[in-house]
Every structure is written in structure tokens, then in C-alpha cells.
Scaffold this motif. Structure first.
Motif, short mmCIF file in Angstrom:
data_model
loop_
_atom_site.label_atom_id
_atom_site.label_comp_id
_atom_site.label_asym_id
_atom_site.label_seq_id
_atom_site.Cartn_x
_atom_site.Cartn_y
_atom_site.Cartn_z
N VAL A 17 55.66 46.78 68.96
CA VAL A 17 54.55 47.32 68.18
C VAL A 17 54.92 47.30 66.70
N ILE A 18 54.05 46.73 65.89
CA ILE A 18 54.24 46.76 64.45
C ILE A 18 53.62 48.07 63.96
N PRO A 19 54.41 48.92 63.31
CA PRO A 19 53.91 50.24 62.91
C PRO A 19 52.65 50.17 62.05
N LYS A 20 51.82 51.17 62.24
CA LYS A 20 50.53 51.25 61.55
C LYS A 20 50.69 51.17 60.03
N GLU A 21 51.72 51.83 59.48
CA GLU A 21 51.94 51.82 58.03
C GLU A 21 52.18 50.41 57.51
N ILE A 22 52.94 49.63 58.27
CA ILE A 22 53.22 48.24 57.87
C ILE A 22 51.97 47.39 58.03
N MET A 26 50.35 45.53 54.84
CA MET A 26 50.32 44.06 54.87
C MET A 26 48.95 43.51 55.27
N ARG A 27 47.98 44.41 55.45
CA ARG A 27 46.61 44.03 55.85
C ARG A 27 46.60 43.18 57.13
N ILE A 28 47.37 43.61 58.10
CA ILE A 28 47.40 42.95 59.40
C ILE A 28 46.42 43.68 60.29
N ARG A 29 45.42 42.93 60.79
CA ARG A 29 44.40 43.52 61.63
C ARG A 29 44.53 43.00 63.06
N GLU A 30 43.91 43.69 63.97
CA GLU A 30 43.92 43.26 65.36
C GLU A 30 43.37 41.84 65.44
N GLY A 31 44.07 40.98 66.14
CA GLY A 31 43.64 39.60 66.31
C GLY A 31 44.16 38.65 65.24
N ASP A 32 44.78 39.16 64.17
CA ASP A 32 45.33 38.28 63.12
C ASP A 32 46.48 37.46 63.68
N CYS A 72 32.21 25.38 35.65
CA CYS A 72 32.68 26.77 35.53
C CYS A 72 33.84 26.99 36.51
N PRO A 73 34.62 28.04 36.27
CA PRO A 73 35.82 28.28 37.07
C PRO A 73 35.54 28.53 38.56
N VAL A 74 36.54 28.19 39.38
CA VAL A 74 36.43 28.31 40.84
C VAL A 74 37.71 28.93 41.38
N ALA A 75 37.58 29.72 42.43
CA ALA A 75 38.75 30.25 43.14
C ALA A 75 38.52 30.11 44.64
N VAL A 76 39.59 29.76 45.35
CA VAL A 76 39.56 29.68 46.81
C VAL A 76 40.55 30.73 47.32
N PHE A 77 40.12 31.50 48.30
CA PHE A 77 40.90 32.60 48.83
C PHE A 77 41.16 32.41 50.32
N ASP A 78 42.31 32.90 50.81
CA ASP A 78 42.44 33.10 52.24
C ASP A 78 41.98 34.54 52.48
N LYS A 79 42.29 35.14 53.58
CA LYS A 79 41.79 36.50 53.84
C LYS A 79 42.45 37.55 52.97
N ASP A 80 43.57 37.19 52.32
CA ASP A 80 44.33 38.19 51.57
C ASP A 80 44.59 37.86 50.11
N HIS A 81 44.71 36.58 49.76
CA HIS A 81 45.16 36.19 48.42
C HIS A 81 44.38 35.00 47.87
N VAL A 82 44.55 34.79 46.57
CA VAL A 82 44.04 33.58 45.93
C VAL A 82 44.94 32.44 46.35
N VAL A 83 44.35 31.34 46.79
CA VAL A 83 45.10 30.18 47.25
C VAL A 83 45.05 29.05 46.24
N ALA A 84 43.89 28.87 45.59
CA ALA A 84 43.72 27.78 44.63
C ALA A 84 42.69 28.17 43.58
N THR A 85 42.86 27.63 42.38
CA THR A 85 41.89 27.86 41.30
C THR A 85 41.70 26.58 40.51
N ALA A 86 40.62 26.55 39.75
CA ALA A 86 40.37 25.47 38.80
C ALA A 86 39.54 26.05 37.66
N GLY A 87 39.88 25.67 36.44
CA GLY A 87 39.11 26.13 35.28
C GLY A 87 39.56 27.46 34.71
N VAL A 88 40.62 28.03 35.26
CA VAL A 88 41.23 29.27 34.74
C VAL A 88 42.74 29.08 34.71
#
Length: 180
Positions: A17-22, A26-32, A72-88
Motif C-alpha cells: 500500500v502506498i500511503p495516502k500522504e504520498i 504525488m497526485r497518484i489516483r486510483e487506477g493511475d 500564439c503560445p501553446v502548452a501541452v500537459f500530461d495529467k500533472d505537468h507541462v510536457v511541451a511548449t512553443a512561443g514562450v
């Protein structure tokens, strides 16, 4: 590696079991999905798996093309972070966490398009003042993998029809790339 002081035992089925606090931190949800690594020191490392991060080069190409077409600027995200950008500047968005607003948009599978003349408070990344003019989730095999967003600039603070079409097309394209 940072020690937490938390110890867990493996059960008779090999589960731990990964503790609830972690999970919360880390934004780990059920099914991730989690990737499991080992190293020569005998450590077992769990890492959140991100299909978008795995294909960050493709995400960067998509962002560049969208930026060139729409101007104009663009950003691509995964569920947690910025993965790619252009124009910034890359430093401005590098590894920034997804904002609560964008996380909620992805979870609800909604879309955001800033209407003409409206006050825009939709900031897609934490710690960055730049707002989004358009944001659409990337849905892969029924699950949300991330999002694509156009960002406001001096030239543009509302979503145009071209931006709406491009952001939807980009989300669909990246989804198909993930599905393989």
C-alpha cells in the motif's frame, strides 16, 4: 532519494500500500499507471507513468506547428505537468505543475474557450500568470492523458475559431499517437 520514515509490508498477494500522504503529494489516483524500476543498490522505484511524457518530442512538434499556424503560445500537459511548449520561454513553463483549474477541466472532460471580451482567469499551470485562451483534454481509450492549451499573448486574449479547431485537432492527434 528522500526518506519518508513510513514502512509497509508486502501482503500474501505481493501487494504493497502506498500511503495516502504520498499518493496525495504525488497526485497518484486510483487506477493511475506506475512504472517500476530497480537499481543496483537493491532499490525498487515507482514512477508515475505518462504516455504524453513518453512522446514529448511529438508533443513539441505539435506545439510548434500550432504556434506557427495560430501565432500564439501553446502548452501541452500530461495529467500533472507541462510536457511541451512553443512561443514562450521554456524556463517559464518547464516542469510546472498543472493548476487545479486545468486538473478539474481534465477530470470533467470539459473544454475551455475564452469568449471575446470576457475576463479570463483560467491559468493552466501553477506559478505562471499567463492564462489560457483555449484548453481541451487529450482523451485516450476513454482515459484522460493530458491537455492542450493556447495561451494568451499581447496579440490574443480570446479563442478564435482557428484556435478552437487547432486545439481540438491537436488533442485528437496526440490521442491517436498514444493509442499507436
Amino acid at each position: 532519494m528522500k526518506a519518508t520514515g513510513i514502512v509497509r509490508r508486502i501482503d500474501d498477494l505481493g501487494r504493497v500500500v502506498i500511503p495516502k500522504e504520498i499518493r496525495r503529494t504525488m497526485r497518484i489516483r486510483e487506477g493511475d499507471p506506475l512504472e517500476i524500476y530497480t537499481n543496483s543498490e537493491g532499490e525498487v522505484i515507482f514512477k508515475k507513468y505518462s504516455a504524453i511524457s513518453e512522446m514529448s518530442e511529438n508533443a513539441s512538434y505539435v506545439a510548434e506547428i500550432m504556434h506557427k499556424i495560430a501565432g500564439c503560445p501553446v502548452a501541452v500537459f500530461d495529467k500533472d505537468h507541462v510536457v511541451a511548449t512553443a512561443g514562450v520561454p521554456k524556463k517559464e513553463f518547464a516542469e510546472r505543475r498543472v493548476s487545479a483549474q486545468l486538473e478539474e477541466l481534465m477530470e470533467s472532460r470539459g473544454q475551455f474557450f475564452c469568449p471575446d471580451g470576457a475576463t479570463n482567469n483560467f491559468c493552466p499551470a501553477e506559478g505562471v500568470d499567463r492564462t489560457a485562451t483555449a484548453a481541451v483534454p487529450i482523451i485516450t481509450a476513454g482515459d484522460v492523458s493530458g491537455a492542450v492549451a493556447f495561451l494568451s499573448s499581447e496579440k490574443s486574449s480570446t479563442a478564435t475559431d482557428l484556435q478552437k479547431s487547432l486545439v481540438n485537432a491537436a488533442a485528437q492527434f496526440l490521442s491517436r499517437q498514444i493509442e499507436g
